[in-house]
Motif scaffolding. Structure first.
Motif, PDB file in Angstrom:
ATOM      1  N   LEU A 119       0.824  -1.209   0.000  1.00  0.00           N
ATOM      2  CA  LEU A 119       0.000   0.000   0.000  1.00  0.00           C
ATOM      3  C   LEU A 119       0.859   1.260   0.000  1.00  0.00           C
ATOM      4  O   LEU A 119       0.508   2.260  -0.636  1.00  0.00           O
ATOM      5  CB  LEU A 119      -0.937  -0.006   1.208  1.00  0.00           C
ATOM      6  CG  LEU A 119      -2.129  -0.967   1.113  1.00  0.00           C
ATOM      7  CD1 LEU A 119      -2.959  -0.916   2.388  1.00  0.00           C
ATOM      8  CD2 LEU A 119      -3.007  -0.634  -0.088  1.00  0.00           C
ATOM      9  N   VAL A 122       1.940   2.002  -3.387  1.00  0.00           N
ATOM     10  CA  VAL A 122       0.894   2.627  -4.198  1.00  0.00           C
ATOM     11  C   VAL A 122       0.803   4.116  -3.909  1.00  0.00           C
ATOM     12  O   VAL A 122       0.643   4.942  -4.814  1.00  0.00           O
ATOM     13  CB  VAL A 122      -0.467   1.945  -3.931  1.00  0.00           C
ATOM     14  CG1 VAL A 122      -1.592   2.695  -4.650  1.00  0.00           C
ATOM     15  CG2 VAL A 122      -0.431   0.493  -4.385  1.00  0.00           C
ATOM     16  N   GLU A 123       0.927   4.477  -2.636  1.00  0.00           N
ATOM     17  CA  GLU A 123       0.696   5.861  -2.228  1.00  0.00           C
ATOM     18  C   GLU A 123       1.961   6.712  -2.247  1.00  0.00           C
ATOM     19  O   GLU A 123       1.947   7.857  -2.706  1.00  0.00           O
ATOM     20  CB  GLU A 123       0.092   5.882  -0.815  1.00  0.00           C
ATOM     21  CG  GLU A 123      -0.156   7.264  -0.253  1.00  0.00           C
ATOM     22  CD  GLU A 123      -1.176   8.053  -1.051  1.00  0.00           C
ATOM     23  OE1 GLU A 123      -1.138   9.299  -1.009  1.00  0.00           O
ATOM     24  OE2 GLU A 123      -2.010   7.418  -1.731  1.00  0.00           O
ATOM     25  N   LYS A 138       3.059   2.117  -9.351  1.00  0.00           N
ATOM     26  CA  LYS A 138       1.731   2.151  -8.740  1.00  0.00           C
ATOM     27  C   LYS A 138       0.851   1.025  -9.261  1.00  0.00           C
ATOM     28  O   LYS A 138       0.146   0.358  -8.494  1.00  0.00           O
ATOM     29  CB  LYS A 138       1.055   3.499  -9.014  1.00  0.00           C
ATOM     30  CG  LYS A 138       1.463   4.617  -8.070  1.00  0.00           C
ATOM     31  CD  LYS A 138       0.554   5.815  -8.263  1.00  0.00           C
ATOM     32  CE  LYS A 138       0.828   6.877  -7.207  1.00  0.00           C
ATOM     33  NZ  LYS A 138      -0.112   8.013  -7.300  1.00  0.00           N
ATOM     34  N   ASP A 139       0.896   0.814 -10.560  1.00  0.00           N
ATOM     35  CA  ASP A 139       0.043  -0.214 -11.156  1.00  0.00           C
ATOM     36  C   ASP A 139       0.443  -1.604 -10.673  1.00  0.00           C
ATOM     37  O   ASP A 139      -0.413  -2.413 -10.293  1.00  0.00           O
ATOM     38  CB  ASP A 139       0.128  -0.133 -12.676  1.00  0.00           C
ATOM     39  CG  ASP A 139      -0.910  -1.019 -13.359  1.00  0.00           C
ATOM     40  OD1 ASP A 139      -2.112  -0.836 -13.076  1.00  0.00           O
ATOM     41  OD2 ASP A 139      -0.522  -1.887 -14.155  1.00  0.00           O
ATOM     42  N   SER A 142      -0.423  -2.056  -6.936  1.00  0.00           N
ATOM     43  CA  SER A 142      -1.862  -2.227  -6.703  1.00  0.00           C
ATOM     44  C   SER A 142      -2.320  -3.630  -7.105  1.00  0.00           C
ATOM     45  O   SER A 142      -3.165  -4.234  -6.436  1.00  0.00           O
ATOM     46  CB  SER A 142      -2.654  -1.165  -7.461  1.00  0.00           C
ATOM     47  OG  SER A 142      -2.481  -1.304  -8.862  1.00  0.00           O
ATOM     48  N   SER A 196     -10.644  -7.095  -9.412  1.00  0.00           N
ATOM     49  CA  SER A 196     -10.109  -5.729  -9.448  1.00  0.00           C
ATOM     50  C   SER A 196      -8.741  -5.648 -10.111  1.00  0.00           C
ATOM     51  O   SER A 196      -8.268  -4.550 -10.425  1.00  0.00           O
ATOM     52  CB  SER A 196     -10.024  -5.162  -8.027  1.00  0.00           C
ATOM     53  OG  SER A 196      -8.988  -5.789  -7.282  1.00  0.00           O
ATOM     54  N   GLY A 202      -7.972  -0.265 -13.211  1.00  0.00           N
ATOM     55  CA  GLY A 202      -6.871   0.635 -12.898  1.00  0.00           C
ATOM     56  C   GLY A 202      -6.870   1.875 -13.767  1.00  0.00           C
ATOM     57  O   GLY A 202      -6.267   2.892 -13.419  1.00  0.00           O
ATOM     58  N   ARG A 212     -10.292   0.530  -8.951  1.00  0.00           N
ATOM     59  CA  ARG A 212      -9.764  -0.628  -8.219  1.00  0.00           C
ATOM     60  C   ARG A 212      -9.750  -0.377  -6.713  1.00  0.00           C
ATOM     61  O   ARG A 212     -10.072  -1.268  -5.917  1.00  0.00           O
ATOM     62  CB  ARG A 212      -8.357  -0.922  -8.732  1.00  0.00           C
ATOM     63  CG  ARG A 212      -7.647  -2.080  -8.091  1.00  0.00           C
ATOM     64  CD  ARG A 212      -6.283  -2.245  -8.728  1.00  0.00           C
ATOM     65  NE  ARG A 212      -6.391  -2.672 -10.115  1.00  0.00           N
ATOM     66  CZ  ARG A 212      -5.440  -2.478 -11.032  1.00  0.00           C
ATOM     67  NH1 ARG A 212      -4.332  -1.836 -10.704  1.00  0.00           N
ATOM     68  NH2 ARG A 212      -5.602  -2.914 -12.267  1.00  0.00           N
ATOM     69  N   LEU A 213      -9.386   0.835  -6.320  1.00  0.00           N
ATOM     70  CA  LEU A 213      -9.301   1.145  -4.893  1.00  0.00           C
ATOM     71  C   LEU A 213     -10.672   1.111  -4.231  1.00  0.00           C
ATOM     72  O   LEU A 213     -10.805   0.677  -3.079  1.00  0.00           O
ATOM     73  CB  LEU A 213      -8.642   2.510  -4.681  1.00  0.00           C
ATOM     74  CG  LEU A 213      -7.104   2.515  -4.597  1.00  0.00           C
ATOM     75  CD1 LEU A 213      -6.500   2.167  -5.957  1.00  0.00           C
ATOM     76  CD2 LEU A 213      -6.587   3.855  -4.116  1.00  0.00           C
ATOM     77  N   TRP A 216     -11.680  -2.309  -3.278  1.00  0.00           N
ATOM     78  CA  TRP A 216     -11.028  -2.831  -2.074  1.00  0.00           C
ATOM     79  C   TRP A 216     -11.762  -2.426  -0.807  1.00  0.00           C
ATOM     80  O   TRP A 216     -11.580  -3.051   0.243  1.00  0.00           O
ATOM     81  CB  TRP A 216      -9.588  -2.330  -2.007  1.00  0.00           C
ATOM     82  CG  TRP A 216      -8.723  -2.792  -3.134  1.00  0.00           C
ATOM     83  CD1 TRP A 216      -8.973  -3.823  -3.997  1.00  0.00           C
ATOM     84  CD2 TRP A 216      -7.461  -2.247  -3.529  1.00  0.00           C
ATOM     85  NE1 TRP A 216      -7.950  -3.951  -4.905  1.00  0.00           N
ATOM     86  CE2 TRP A 216      -7.006  -2.995  -4.645  1.00  0.00           C
ATOM     87  CE3 TRP A 216      -6.672  -1.206  -3.061  1.00  0.00           C
ATOM     88  CZ2 TRP A 216      -5.798  -2.725  -5.279  1.00  0.00           C
ATOM     89  CZ3 TRP A 216      -5.468  -0.934  -3.690  1.00  0.00           C
ATOM     90  CH2 TRP A 216      -5.039  -1.689  -4.789  1.00  0.00           C
TER      91      TRP A 216
END
Length: 239
Positions: A119, A122-123, A138-139, A142, A196, A202, A212-213, A216
């Motif tokens: 995570l 990703v952030e 990021k892709d 995720s 997802s 994405g 996608r987020l 989740w």
């Protein structure tokens, strides 16, 4: 000679059998915690700490980043605390001595430790990375998180399945139904999280955030709304 009525076998109290209250208490007592459960508590706690340390280490460059970092930490916290609550509910009655259960416990704890890293990937992107590299990181992160999350749900579903088998008599029949419902629910959520991974989720943005987020969040909403509306369905306890 007069016989003493207290000495008659039928009149003697049976001291060899425990009282009925003692039997009921023994039946309701939970088994002692195993070492792997203690280790699990430690790993869940450390994973939460790693998430907060990562947020502290990444200094925001804009006011908007402060909000996004806080939201990312809240999401990590909710994922871990929800998984821990479900895990402890299962482990309080699930025997962990079997080889399969031990293996699944180890696999689950490994997946839990990966959550903060994935995570955060990703952030929190390295500012020196190019735009193309940042997007690719990021892709990939995720997608890996979606796989990680899916695997956690699958393992939880297996735990619930073992507890739902009435022939094993691990729990009362009314609890077995709750565990069957939990197994089915987590299996459906696992399918959702693995879906997802599809590239379209994405690429499609909702309020500037990949769809996608939002997918989740569904397992979290399912757990906490269910716990509020029908507590026994998430705590697996019949009052």
């Amino acid at each position: 000679m007069r016989s003493n009525p207290d000495s008659h076998p039928a009149k003697r109290p049976n001291t060899l059998l425990p009282p009925q209250e003692g039997l009921q208490q023994q039946a309701t007592e939970k088994r002692p915690r195993s070492r792997i459960e203690t280790l699990a508590d430690l790993i869940f706690g450390l994973s939460l700490s790693v998430g907060s340390v990562a947020a502290i280490a990444s200094s925001p460059t804009t006011p908007a980043e402060i909000g996004s970092h806080i939201l990312a930490f809240i999401f990590t916290f909710l994922i871990l605390i929800t998984a821990w609550l479900i895990y402890t509910s299962f482990m309080s009655v699930l025997p962990v001595e079997t080889r399969t259960i031990v293996f699944l416990n180890v696999a689950l704890l490994l997946l839990v430790t990966l959550i903060p890293y994935l995570l955060n990937s990703v952030e929190f992107i390295n500012p020196i990375a190019s735009a193309a590299d940042a997007s690719a990181i990021k892709d990939l992160a995720s997608i890996l998180f979606a796989l990680d999350f899916t695997a956690i749900l699958v393992i939880m579903a297996v735990f619930a399945h073992v507890l739902s088998l009435e022939e094993k008599k691990l729990v009362a029949p009314e609890l077995a139904k709750l565990f069957r419902d939990g197994r089915n629910r987590m299996a459906v959520l696992a399918v959702l999280t693995v879906i997802s991974i599809a590239p379209v989720f994405g690429q499609v943005l909702i309020f500037g955030v990949p769809a996608r987020l939002f997918m989740w969040y569904v397992p979290l909403i399912s757990y906490w709304v269910g716990r509020a509306v029908r507590p026994e369905s998430r705590s697996y306890r019949v009052s």
